[in-house]
Design an enzyme around this catalytic site. Structure first.
Site, PDB file in Angstrom:
ATOM      1  N   LEU A 100      59.136 -46.431 -14.161  1.00  0.00           N
ATOM      2  CA  LEU A 100      58.521 -47.068 -13.008  1.00  0.00           C
ATOM      3  C   LEU A 100      58.153 -48.529 -13.281  1.00  0.00           C
ATOM      4  O   LEU A 100      58.237 -49.367 -12.377  1.00  0.00           O
ATOM      5  CB  LEU A 100      57.275 -46.286 -12.593  1.00  0.00           C
ATOM      6  CG  LEU A 100      57.544 -44.904 -11.988  1.00  0.00           C
ATOM      7  CD1 LEU A 100      56.267 -44.074 -11.963  1.00  0.00           C
ATOM      8  CD2 LEU A 100      58.113 -45.029 -10.589  1.00  0.00           C
ATOM      9  N   TYR A 124      45.726 -34.756 -19.247  1.00  0.00           N
ATOM     10  CA  TYR A 124      46.286 -35.874 -18.482  1.00  0.00           C
ATOM     11  C   TYR A 124      45.549 -36.017 -17.147  1.00  0.00           C
ATOM     12  O   TYR A 124      45.129 -37.110 -16.769  1.00  0.00           O
ATOM     13  CB  TYR A 124      47.779 -35.667 -18.234  1.00  0.00           C
ATOM     14  CG  TYR A 124      48.402 -36.749 -17.392  1.00  0.00           C
ATOM     15  CD1 TYR A 124      48.775 -37.964 -17.971  1.00  0.00           C
ATOM     16  CD2 TYR A 124      48.595 -36.579 -16.023  1.00  0.00           C
ATOM     17  CE1 TYR A 124      49.330 -38.980 -17.202  1.00  0.00           C
ATOM     18  CE2 TYR A 124      49.148 -37.587 -15.247  1.00  0.00           C
ATOM     19  CZ  TYR A 124      49.513 -38.778 -15.838  1.00  0.00           C
ATOM     20  OH  TYR A 124      50.052 -39.784 -15.078  1.00  0.00           O
ATOM     21  N   ASN A 166      50.512 -50.159 -15.752  1.00  0.00           N
ATOM     22  CA  ASN A 166      51.363 -48.984 -15.605  1.00  0.00           C
ATOM     23  C   ASN A 166      51.428 -48.118 -16.854  1.00  0.00           C
ATOM     24  O   ASN A 166      51.704 -46.921 -16.762  1.00  0.00           O
ATOM     25  CB  ASN A 166      52.778 -49.459 -15.216  1.00  0.00           C
ATOM     26  CG  ASN A 166      53.836 -48.411 -15.435  1.00  0.00           C
ATOM     27  OD1 ASN A 166      53.924 -47.430 -14.705  1.00  0.00           O
ATOM     28  ND2 ASN A 166      54.660 -48.612 -16.468  1.00  0.00           N
ATOM     29  N   LYS A 213      42.924 -39.170 -15.656  1.00  0.00           N
ATOM     30  CA  LYS A 213      43.058 -39.866 -14.378  1.00  0.00           C
ATOM     31  C   LYS A 213      41.808 -39.673 -13.507  1.00  0.00           C
ATOM     32  O   LYS A 213      41.415 -40.576 -12.761  1.00  0.00           O
ATOM     33  CB  LYS A 213      44.304 -39.376 -13.643  1.00  0.00           C
ATOM     34  CG  LYS A 213      45.598 -39.659 -14.407  1.00  0.00           C
ATOM     35  CD  LYS A 213      45.779 -41.144 -14.678  1.00  0.00           C
ATOM     36  CE  LYS A 213      47.089 -41.449 -15.362  1.00  0.00           C
ATOM     37  NZ  LYS A 213      47.297 -42.896 -15.605  1.00  0.00           N
ATOM     38  N   LYS A 230      62.450 -53.120 -27.677  1.00  0.00           N
ATOM     39  CA  LYS A 230      62.807 -52.408 -26.449  1.00  0.00           C
ATOM     40  C   LYS A 230      62.489 -53.251 -25.217  1.00  0.00           C
ATOM     41  O   LYS A 230      63.200 -53.195 -24.207  1.00  0.00           O
ATOM     42  CB  LYS A 230      62.063 -51.077 -26.395  1.00  0.00           C
ATOM     43  CG  LYS A 230      62.530 -50.077 -27.445  1.00  0.00           C
ATOM     44  CD  LYS A 230      61.780 -48.760 -27.336  1.00  0.00           C
ATOM     45  CE  LYS A 230      62.279 -47.762 -28.379  1.00  0.00           C
ATOM     46  NZ  LYS A 230      61.549 -46.469 -28.310  1.00  0.00           N
TER      47      LYS A 230
END
Length: 342
Positions: free
Chosen positions: A52, A210, A126, A214, A77
Site C-alpha cells: 500500500l 495486532y 503507513n 490499532k 529495497k
C-alpha cells in the site's frame, strides 16, 4: 450543517463481522479527481517500498507531487522501489531515507532530517507489523507489534507535527490504522501499569495483538488531537480495509495462513483501491476529517471503548504512560507548543 466528527457519531452496535463485510463489499472508492494538483508539494510515506505504501506513492506522484521521501528500513529495497517510480515519474524528486521503526534513535534522526526540509506538506505513516510469534524488541524491551504499530508510530507522528505546521500552509498527517480495532478484546486493560503488561508472552494472541495495537491508536489519538488545531495540521486515522498483496500477513503459516490467504483472495481489495483510501484521507478530505477515523472513504466512529465511561480511566492511564515512555524525545513540550499556538 458540517459533517459530524468521529467522536460525535454513535458507536457501532453491529458485531465486527457485519462491519467488516459491509466495509469490504459496500464501500465505494472515492478516487481523486484527475485535476488534483500537488505541484510543489513534498510528501513522506513510511513503508513505501512495497504494498500500500508503494501504490499510494505512485498515486501521489501521478498528481504531480514534486518531492517524495520513501521512508524504509532497508535503503537497498527502498532504492529498488524508487527506481521504478523514477522511471514512471522522471520529473519528481524521489529520495530514499532510512527509517527503522523499531529504533527510537532512528525515528528521532529521521524527524530531525525532516525538520531541515524547505517544506513538508504530507506525511502518511503507513509502516506497520503483524507477527505470528511473540518477539521482544532488543532496543526497547517492548513487544514488537506494540512497539512499531503504537509506540513508535505515535512518537514519529508527534515529532513530525512542528515541521508539518511550520513548513506547509496546510500540513496533513495521516496515520494508518485498521478496522480490526473494533474487535480488539484488550483483556489486560485494567493492568497497572498498562504498557508493561503487553511485554509478557502470556496472553499473546497474534491477531488480537495486532487489533489491540490499532485500538490503542484510537485511544491515544482522541487525546492527541486536543493539542492540534486543524488550521495548523489536519490529522486523521485511516483504514485501508483488507487488501490482497499488502504483505501484512506474510508471516501467517499453517491453517491460519491458509485461511488468511483465502480470505484476502476472496474478500480483499486490490492495492490500487486500498491505496486510494490513503490519498482520500491525506489529500481529498478537508478539515472536517481532523481528529477522525476514516474508513471506506468516509468518517466513521471510533472503537466502542472510546465512548464508554469505563474506558476513560484506561485512556487516561494509556496517555500518561505513553507520554512518560516518550519523555526522552520531548513530546510533552512539542504538544504544549502546538496547543499554545492554536
Amino acid at each position: 450543517m458540517p459533517p459530524l466528527k468521529s467522536i460525535d457519531l454513535p458507536p457501532y452496535k453491529e458485531g465486527f463481522g457485519t462491519i467488516f463485510l459491509k466495509s469490504q463489499f459496500c464501500g465505494k472508492p472515492k478516487w481523486a479527481p484527475k485535476t488534483t494538483d500537488l505541484s510543489g508539494k513534498v510528501a513522506i510515506i513510511t513503508g513505501a517500498n512495497t504494498g500500500l505504501g508503494f501504490h499510494s506513492s505512485r498515486q501521489l506522484l501521478s498528481f504531480k507531487l514534486a518531492h517524495l521521501i520513501v521512508a524504509v528500513r532497508s535503503v537497498t529495497k527502498g532504492e529498488e522501489a524508487a527506481s521504478k517510480l523514477r522511471k514512471q515519474y522522471p520529473k519528481a524528486k524521489i529520495e530514499v531515507w532510512e527509517l527503522e521503526m523499531g529504533s527510537y534513535e532512528s525515528i528521532q534522526s529521521f524527524a530531525r532530517r525532516a525538520a531541515a526540509l524547505p517544506r513538508l506538506d504530507i506525511a502518511i505513516l503507513n509502516a506497520g507489523l503483524a507477527r505470528m510469534e511473540f518477539v521482544t524488541n532488543a532496543k526497547t524491551g517492548h513487544e514488537e507489534v506494540m512497539q512499531i504499530n503504537y509506540l513508535s508510530t505515535m512518537l514519529l507522528a508527534i515529532l513530525l507535527l512542528p515541521t508539518l505546521k511550520a513548513k506547509s500552509t496546510a500540513g496533513r498527517l495521516t496515520i494508518v490504522n485498521s478496522g480490526t480495532s473494533y474487535r480488539a478484546t484488550f483483556l489486560n486493560r485494567n493492568e497497572i501499569p498498562l504498557l508493561p503488561s503487553f511485554d509478557k508472552v502470556e496472553g499473546f494472541v497474534p491477531d488480537q495483538r495486532y487489533a489491540c495495537s490499532k485500538l490503542l491508536g484510537h485511544l491515544f489519538f482522541v487525546r492527541l488531537v486536543d493539542y492540534i488545531s486543524a488550521d495548523d495540521v489536519v490529522v486523521n486515522l485511516v483504514d485501508p480495509g483488507l487488501c490482497k498483496g499488502s504483505g501484512l500477513n506474510r508471516e501467517a503459516q499453517g491453517v491460519f495462513g491458509v485461511v488468511v490467504a483465502i480470505g484476502e483472495r476472496l474478500l480483499g481489495r486490490n492495492l490500487e483501491v486500498g491505496a486510494s483510501t490513503y490519498v482520500d484521507a491525506a489529500i481529498l478530505k478537508g478539515q472536517e476529517s481532523h481528529g477522525c477515523f476514516v474508513m471506506d472513504w468516509d468518517i466513521k466512529p471510533f472503537a466502542n471503548m472510546v465512548y464508554e465511561s469505563e474506558g476513560q480511566p484506561v485512556i487516561d492511564r494509556l496517555w500518561d504512560e505513553t507520554l512518560k515512555e516518550l519523555d526522552f524525545a520531548g513530546v510533552r513540550g512539542i504538544l504544549e507548543d502546538m496547543r499554545n499556538r492554536k
